[in-house]
Design a protein around this motif. Structure first.
Motif, PDB file in Angstrom:
ATOM      1  N   UNK A  77      -2.846   8.204  -5.586  1.00 19.89           N
ATOM      2  CA  UNK A  77      -3.958   8.240  -4.623  1.00 19.89           C
ATOM      3  C   UNK A  77      -4.363   6.825  -4.207  1.00 19.89           C
ATOM      4  N   UNK A  78      -4.416   5.919  -5.200  1.00 22.18           N
ATOM      5  CA  UNK A  78      -4.745   4.523  -4.888  1.00 22.18           C
ATOM      6  C   UNK A  78      -3.691   3.919  -3.964  1.00 22.18           C
ATOM      7  N   UNK A  79      -2.424   4.214  -4.264  1.00 23.63           N
ATOM      8  CA  UNK A  79      -1.340   3.681  -3.431  1.00 23.63           C
ATOM      9  C   UNK A  79      -1.431   4.237  -2.013  1.00 23.63           C
ATOM     10  N   UNK A  80      -1.731   5.535  -1.887  1.00 25.08           N
ATOM     11  CA  UNK A  80      -1.884   6.109  -0.549  1.00 25.08           C
ATOM     12  C   UNK A  80      -3.066   5.488   0.175  1.00 25.08           C
ATOM     13  N   UNK A 111      -4.286   2.434  -0.343  1.00 25.90           N
ATOM     14  CA  UNK A 111      -3.873   1.078   0.052  1.00 25.90           C
ATOM     15  C   UNK A 111      -2.925   1.124   1.236  1.00 25.90           C
ATOM     16  N   UNK A 112      -2.011   2.093   1.213  1.00 22.48           N
ATOM     17  CA  UNK A 112      -1.067   2.212   2.317  1.00 22.48           C
ATOM     18  C   UNK A 112      -1.819   2.487   3.617  1.00 22.48           C
ATOM     19  N   UNK A 113      -2.775   3.409   3.574  1.00 22.33           N
ATOM     20  CA  UNK A 113      -3.563   3.717   4.770  1.00 22.33           C
ATOM     21  C   UNK A 113      -4.358   2.497   5.233  1.00 22.33           C
ATOM     22  N   UNK A 114      -4.916   1.778   4.257  1.00 20.46           N
ATOM     23  CA  UNK A 114      -5.690   0.574   4.588  1.00 20.46           C
ATOM     24  C   UNK A 114      -4.805  -0.471   5.265  1.00 20.46           C
ATOM     25  N   UNK A 115      -3.614  -0.689   4.699  1.00 28.70           N
ATOM     26  CA  UNK A 115      -2.720  -1.691   5.282  1.00 28.70           C
ATOM     27  C   UNK A 115      -2.150  -1.221   6.616  1.00 28.70           C
ATOM     28  N   UNK A 116      -1.948   0.077   6.776  1.00 27.34           N
ATOM     29  CA  UNK A 116      -1.514   0.565   8.079  1.00 27.34           C
ATOM     30  C   UNK A 116      -2.599   0.349   9.114  1.00 27.34           C
TER      31      UNK A 116
END
Length: 177
Positions: free
Chosen positions: A70-73, A75-80
């Motif tokens: 969930x954290x990785x998702x 972070x991924x959304x944040x970086x996207x």
């Protein structure tokens, strides 16, 4: 297995004395004692507790893995989102730079056109001044030449009789005037 041994003993396959000497019987007895000791020492509960502990550890690892996912998702959304903002800002900067470049080119063209017009006007002014000076010099030379020619003609053809006629004409012009 214990049942097999007991059933052999019950059917009378061997005499009663032979039962104690049979290796199968001893193995069965040892296994029975082993299981009784395990139950008496609460080994199944310990094994169950150990397995429960392993299950709990695995469940904890799974929940941690799920949280990490969930954290990785996140972070991924944040970086996207950051990447999208950066791309948008880059497009805006590029558009602004193109607009500024077009404005600079237009200004440079206007400045060049104005400079050319000023230089052309300066050249035309110099040409006009040179023409005026040349015309003045030609007029001065023509006037000088005409004056010299008139003076020479008057000197050559002028006498006292001509002077009298000129004076009479001048007096008549003044009297009319």
């Amino acid at each position: 297995m214990v049942e097999l041994i007991l059933s052999e003993a019950a059917h009378g396959a061997e005499p009663a004395g032979a039962l104690w000497s049979s290796p199968s019987w001893w193995v069965a007895l040892a296994m029975t004692i082993f299981f009784v000791v395990l139950i008496w020492k609460k080994a199944p509960a310990a094994i169950g507790a150990m397995l429960d502990g392993k299950i709990a550890a695995i469940a904890k690892q799974l929940s941690e893995a799920e949280q990490l996912r969930l954290d990785a998702e996140s972070l991924k959304a944040e970086y996207e989102a950051k990447l999208a903002r950066a791309a948008k800002e880059a497009d805006e900067l590029r558009t602004r730079a193109e607009t500024e470049a077009e404005a600079l080119v237009a200004k440079a063209k206007a400045d060049a056109t104005a400079l050319i017009a000023r230089r052309k006007q300066m050249a035309e002014d110099r040409i006009a001044a040179a023409e005026a000076q040349a015309l003045t010099e030609v007029r001065t030379a023509a006037t000088k030449a005409a004056t010299e020619a008139a003076a020479k003609l008057i000197a050559d053809k002028h006498d006292a009789k001509a002077d009298k006629a000129l004076v009479d004409n001048a007096i008549a012009a003044v009297a009319k005037g």
